[in-house]
Scaffold this active site. Sequence first.
Site, PDB file in Angstrom:
ATOM      1  N   CYS A 230       0.932  -1.268   0.148  1.00  0.00           N
ATOM      2  CA  CYS A 230      -0.113   0.009   0.039  1.00  0.00           C
ATOM      3  C   CYS A 230       1.075   1.254  -0.022  1.00  0.00           C
ATOM      4  O   CYS A 230       1.165   1.825   0.992  1.00  0.00           O
ATOM      5  CB  CYS A 230      -0.932  -0.087   1.211  1.00  0.00           C
ATOM      6  SG  CYS A 230      -2.264   1.283   1.279  1.00  0.00           S
ATOM      7  N   ASN A 488     -31.183   2.712   8.510  1.00  0.00           N
ATOM      8  CA  ASN A 488     -32.395   2.150   8.049  1.00  0.00           C
ATOM      9  C   ASN A 488     -32.747   2.248   6.408  1.00  0.00           C
ATOM     10  O   ASN A 488     -34.138   2.416   6.210  1.00  0.00           O
ATOM     11  CB  ASN A 488     -33.495   2.343   8.956  1.00  0.00           C
ATOM     12  CG  ASN A 488     -33.013   2.148  10.544  1.00  0.00           C
ATOM     13  OD1 ASN A 488     -32.826   1.195  10.746  1.00  0.00           O
ATOM     14  ND2 ASN A 488     -33.261   3.297  11.297  1.00  0.00           N
TER      15      ASN A 488
END
Length: 592
Positions: A230, A488
């Site tokens: 990385c 939600n």
Amino acid sequence: MPGAGRRSRRRRGVVAAPLPAGKGEAAAAPLARQPRRAGEQRPGGPMEEREGEVRWDGLCSRDAAARAAALDTIGQAVLRRAESVASGAAADGLPVPAARDGLGEALARLLMLSKRCPFPDVREKSEAILSGVQELGIRIPRPLGHGPSRFIPEKETIQVGKEDATMHTLFAESFATLGRLDNVTLVMVFHPQYLESFLKTQHYLLQMDGPLPLHYRHYIGIMAAARHQCSYLVNLHVNDFLHVGGDPKWLNGLENAPQKLQNLGELNKMLAHRPWLITKEHIEQLLKTEENSWSLAELIHAVVLLTHYHSLASFTFGCGISPEIDCEGGHTFRPPSVSNYCICDITNGYHGVDEIHASPAGSIPSTESVCEVEALMEKMKQLQECRDEEEASQEEMATRFEREKRESMFVCSSEDEESAATRDVSRHFEDTSYGYKDFSRHGMHVPTFRVQDYSWEDHGYSLVNRLYPDVGQLLDEKFHIAYNLTYNTMAMHKDVDTSMLRRAIWNYIHCMFGIRYDDYDYGEINQLLDRSFKVYIKTVVCTPEKTTKRMYDSFWRQFEHSEKVHVNLLLVEARMQAELLYALRAITRYMT
């Protein structure tokens, strides 16, 4: 985590609540108000104090007058250097290369500030300084790429300067602490509640009082990020390592670092790729090596740093994080090519970005992708009804776990090409051929890790907090925010309970590491996670350097980018907890 429904201690209602006063007070304070270690330099802060040196640390002040004074000093120093370069230009008047006497680095830093600083005065003044340099005939840099992520269109990320008050506070805290507003922050800010916890934890690990000296912390970060090649994280921590007084010779390769850090290499590679192999003998080896031995507190600090940066490498690749503007690959001094479109397009602000970033997420719903969302919601409903009607026996649930663990071995990336580590990154770790292996391959058998025998809640938390005070609390909060985070929603649907789906993702990751929850029915995983999603999860968690935009685009095609970033937060925290469980269990066994 999953199975934590039985857990009552240390849970304080809303997950997003700040840490309580008393326990963990230092950790709970706002980032920028926490005291620094004695003698610490701010990463990205003062450069070496030589005559004529450009100083950047004043820009992190919350006081506008202090920033203005720092900007004036920076502007004068840069323009003086630019005038010196310009005066030595060739007689034919061609643009002078900027990369002389450190001017190129200073201009790249100003470009980053003009685009990424949360303080408008710094952005505007940085742009003005760059214009002044350009008027002298010196070519100035321009950004490469389009936004903080290669996977997410820039127009769908939060633009610096257009954030709301809550996000501006987070941006200002991050900038004041790190000296930059990095691309990881700009992608994580889709979820401010998590970002606040993440920044608080990372700040504590890197900059607050702890067992390890500052330069060791950044070097361990380099070692961990390098295991996954990385370069984004390696570059950031190379700069920070040097800013806190690290020896540049160590950056020539792990063999040039102290033996004590070299000894950590074996644990680093096992944690990153095969944590189930860690035993108490590995721990004993680190703690008993005479003059190069680690103390228990130092080892806990190192283990948390290693797991933090292994999992952050997963996030970096999983979200396609772009190089920082002022780092290699983030800018260029070459003028833009105009071969593909008319010059009038440039003047009108068209750069062809939309074609480059055409992405399914957030686009007009196709019938097929809408059906995928509806089908997933229907499966969740059916599974809930089955739960209510009957519960599988313990024997059946154990069988389903073993089946899922076995099947996870055959989920592999369709990207077969090996990504070889470049020398710049691979020199920071040993044994570059050592990578992820499924634990039942080649006849090797690893016993299942039962969370009921050793869990984060009942064992790991207290061990970390005892040896590295407050860090157990910080990690605990971060794990639970990621796991319980919900709006939600699912794609275009609202008022949806997503807990079943979040638990399936978390438990699938732990299943890949051999970790089993006795109270979970692993048959749900195959119902809720399709193959393309499993390929993405396994790649990001186990071999993140092989993640591609095609993988990112191919799962949950009708979900928002913020929802895919949320998936990556679950991947980050589940992976980190899995690594920690294996390491902490080995440490506990050594201690008992």
